[in-house]
Design an enzyme around this catalytic site. Structure first.
Site, PDB file in Angstrom:
ATOM      1  N   ASP A 235       0.870  -1.174   0.000  1.00 31.07           N
ATOM      2  CA  ASP A 235       0.000   0.000   0.000  1.00 31.07           C
ATOM      3  C   ASP A 235       0.904   1.220   0.000  1.00 31.07           C
ATOM      4  OD1 ASP A 235      -1.825   2.016   0.312  1.00 31.07           O
ATOM      5  OD2 ASP A 235      -2.982   1.011   1.877  1.00 31.07           O
ATOM      6  N   GLU A 237      -0.135   4.169  -1.128  1.00 30.44           N
ATOM      7  CA  GLU A 237      -1.178   5.179  -1.204  1.00 30.44           C
ATOM      8  C   GLU A 237      -1.746   5.264  -2.614  1.00 30.44           C
ATOM      9  OE1 GLU A 237      -3.826   6.246  -0.045  1.00 30.44           O
ATOM     10  OE2 GLU A 237      -2.927   7.285   1.657  1.00 30.44           O
ATOM     11  N   ASN A 238      -3.064   5.304  -2.649  1.00 28.41           N
ATOM     12  CA  ASN A 238      -3.838   5.344  -3.898  1.00 28.41           C
ATOM     13  C   ASN A 238      -3.594   4.107  -4.752  1.00 28.41           C
ATOM     14  OD1 ASN A 238      -5.029   7.880  -3.306  1.00 28.41           O
ATOM     15  ND2 ASN A 238      -3.122   8.876  -3.905  1.00 28.41           N
ATOM     16  N   GLY A 315      -4.056   4.434   5.252  1.00 29.16           N
ATOM     17  CA  GLY A 315      -3.457   5.673   5.726  1.00 29.16           C
ATOM     18  C   GLY A 315      -4.455   6.749   6.063  1.00 29.16           C
ATOM     19  N   ASP A 316      -5.628   6.719   5.401  1.00 34.02           N
ATOM     20  CA  ASP A 316      -6.683   7.692   5.693  1.00 34.02           C
ATOM     21  C   ASP A 316      -7.732   7.113   6.631  1.00 34.02           C
ATOM     22  OD1 ASP A 316      -7.858   5.883   3.998  1.00 34.02           O
ATOM     23  OD2 ASP A 316      -8.482   7.336   2.484  1.00 34.02           O
ATOM     24  N   HIS A 434     -23.866 -19.920  16.963  1.00 35.80           N
ATOM     25  CA  HIS A 434     -25.141 -20.118  16.289  1.00 35.80           C
ATOM     26  C   HIS A 434     -25.644 -18.797  15.733  1.00 35.80           C
ATOM     27  CE1 HIS A 434     -27.686 -18.358  19.489  1.00 35.80           C
ATOM     28  NE2 HIS A 434     -26.914 -18.980  20.356  1.00 35.80           N
ATOM     29  N   PHE A 437     -30.157 -20.123  14.622  1.00 32.26           N
ATOM     30  CA  PHE A 437     -30.178 -21.487  15.168  1.00 32.26           C
ATOM     31  C   PHE A 437     -29.204 -22.445  14.474  1.00 32.26           C
ATOM     32  CE2 PHE A 437     -34.555 -19.825  15.884  1.00 32.26           C
ATOM     33  CZ  PHE A 437     -34.449 -19.653  17.257  1.00 32.26           C
ATOM     34  N   HIS A 481     -27.096 -32.435  15.890  1.00 35.95           N
ATOM     35  CA  HIS A 481     -26.976 -32.695  14.450  1.00 35.95           C
ATOM     36  C   HIS A 481     -28.343 -33.126  13.925  1.00 35.95           C
ATOM     37  CE1 HIS A 481     -27.012 -37.170  14.654  1.00 35.95           C
ATOM     38  NE2 HIS A 481     -26.377 -37.000  15.811  1.00 35.95           N
ATOM     39  N   ASP A 506     -29.262 -37.263  19.477  1.00 35.37           N
ATOM     40  CA  ASP A 506     -28.638 -36.285  18.576  1.00 35.37           C
ATOM     41  C   ASP A 506     -27.936 -35.158  19.323  1.00 35.37           C
ATOM     42  OD1 ASP A 506     -29.712 -37.792  16.533  1.00 35.37           O
ATOM     43  OD2 ASP A 506     -31.236 -36.327  15.947  1.00 35.37           O
TER      44      ASP A 506
END
Length: 517
Positions: A235, A237-238, A315-316, A434, A437, A481, A506
């Site tokens: 990076d 800048e720009n 940077g900004d 979760h 759910f 499950h 389960d």
């Protein structure tokens, strides 16, 4: 392509034997010297004549002689702060001090100390040209094993960042510098900008070449980029640069992939050359993805760095990115390739993400797998796949990836220390939580909602076998499950996964030894 000339002080030869680490350094005319295992990254760079002017780490000392604080935390209950230091000089973070100080409440990270003599400490970043003032990262979001010790990294979510606009010794106005950070290829996005390095001193975009920072993420600023990333980019800048043309000129650079721990490296002579490298922080060496001229657009040759240090934003203060940070340094001058290689060897030797040393229990830091007990599915385990929790058959013949996906690290409950949370073994900082759910694997963002959603309270298995896990914030719903997906489910209800049929079986699980080594 021109390569950057090494800047090695002849005087360093007299102390080379004491400080060179793991791999030999090329010094002066290129004489290889013997390695010393005690040398840490800033020892290596100092010996090579390119000393650290910034050294930030959440997890360990970066000088063998360092005995100060690594970072500061602030707790929510009373706004008190505490400095987190080392277990020993030149050693690893004292995470137990953080756990004790933050017990019964939550903490954020408010400062990351510079271990160098320059004292370029990072604090929570203020508002900038592209982002409102940031907030501190949650202190407990990224537990990890480093050097055999349980420590914490820094996990950045959007809106978090750190900065120092009044530094000492950092490169300005075309001076040469190098930098690296250890980050993660599993906690990234394509938003701007997860950076570490040199930035503007006013939190604004002041023009081409006013930054010189490592960027890591999946944002392709200049097409084409090859693969899906994430990439180590500059990076400046720009633009996020993979070459002097901006876009990638290296079709083999497809990014690091989902590598849990990544070494990302940038060096720039500030005049006519920069280089990018990356490596797996757990094994192997560095790969150079670009080494050549500065960007061809005006403003980059020479560079116009301003000397601030930024972590987690642009940077900004462009702060939409996410990322992980474990350690990083900036140097005065460009380190030799041999010094970079020696630092990478030291990083690998630390053992990022190593085994916790505990398996098969619900004690904090134990590594486990969760096996179904229902008669249909006794060879099936909870694993993550495409960010969701599913039930999948795992055997000794399964792939290493499948075994890792089915391995979890038990953590103290993010919402209650009397319960547990499950961190992904191969996606550091991601937890089972979760949402609507359904169970997902997601990075911890520090919110109270996430903490509650990712906390489960163990009790005797509802079937009389194994363990059942009640949702912390929906205590009548248990980890279940159903149709090979995983939910929090009640015993009867309007949702298909709430079916009373085989519910007790389960929601009963065997806490077993982990599939991943």
């Amino acid at each position: 392509m021109r390569s950057c000339p090494p800047r090695v002080k002849r005087a360093a030869l007299s102390v080379l034997a004491a400080f060179v680490t793991v791999a030999a350094l090329v010094v002066g005319a290129g004489t290889p010297q013997a390695a010393a295992a005690s040398s840490l990254p800033c020892d290596v760079y100092a010996t090579a004549g390119t000393p650290c002017v910034a050294a930030h780490s959440m997890v360990r000392a970066l000088y063998s002689s360092y005995s100060g604080s690594l970072y500061q935390v602030q707790r929510a209950s009373d706004s008190a702060t505490a400095n987190i230091g080392l277990l020993s000089t030149g050693g690893y973070a004292n995470a137990a001090a953080q756990d004790s100080f933050c017990a019964g409440t939550t903490c954020i990270i408010t400062k990351i100390y510079d271990q160098s003599s320059k004292h370029n400490d990072l604090t929570v970043e203020g508002a900038g040209g592209a982002g409102a003032a940031d907030v501190g990262a949650p202190a407990d979001a990224l537990p990890v094993t480093v050097g055999g010790h349980q420590v914490y990294g820094l996990e950045i979510s959007a809106g978090m960042g750190y900065r120092d606009n009044s530094t000492s010794g950092v490169a300005t106005n075309g001076a040469a510098e190098g930098m690296y950070m250890v980050t993660s290829g599993t906690h990234v996005n394509g938003a701007c900008c997860f950076d570490y390095g040199n930035a503007e001193t006013n939190n604004k975009d002041t023009g081409n070449g006013h930054m010189d920072a490592i960027n890591f993420g999946t944002e392709c600023w200049f097409a084409p980029c090859y693969g899906s990333g994430p990439w180590v980019q500059a990076d400046l800048e720009n633009g996020l640069f993979q070459s002097n043309l901006g876009y990638s000129t290296n079709s083999s650079n497809t990014g690091t992939g989902a590598t849990p721990f990544v070494t990302a490296l940038l060096k720039n002579n500030g005049q006519n050359h920069f280089a990018l490298k990356w490596g797996n922080a757990q094994s192997g060496g560095l790969t150079t993805t670009y080494s050549g001229g500065e960007p061809t657009t005006s403003g980059y040759s020479p560079m116009h760095q301003e000397g601030a240090i930024v972590l987690g934003t642009g940077g900004d203060n462009s702060n939409g990115s996410i990322g992980s940070f474990f350690e990083g340094v900036m140097t005065s001058g460009i380190p030799t390739d041999a010094a970079d290689d020696a630092v990478q060897s030291n990083i690998v030797s630390v053992g990022y993400g190593g085994a916790t040393g505990s398996t098969g229990t619900l004690n904090p830091a134990s590594e486990i797998s969760l096996k179904a007990t229902t008669s249909c599915c006794t060879t099936d385990y909870v694993r993550h796949q495409a960010n969701a929790a599913v039930l999948s058959a795992i055997t000794s013949g399964s792939s290493a990836l499948d075994k890792s996906d089915a391995t979890w690290i038990v953590r103290r409950g993010l919402a209650s220390s009397s319960c547990v949370s499950f961190e992904s073994r191969n996606y550091p900082g991601d937890y089972l939580r979760h949402y609507n759910f359904k169970l997902l694997r997601q990075p911890m963002d520090g919110t109270a909602t996430f903490r509650a959603d990712a906390t489960f309270c163990p009790e005797t298995g509802k079937s009389g076998t194994g363990t059942s896990f009640a949702s912390y914030n929906y205590p009548t719903r248990y980890l279940r499950h159903y149709n090979y997906n995983v939910y929090i489910a009640s015993d009867g209800g309007s949702n298909a996964w709430d079916s009373a049929t085989s519910w007790a079986d389960d929601v009963s699980w065997v806490v077993s030894s982990p599939w991943a080594p």
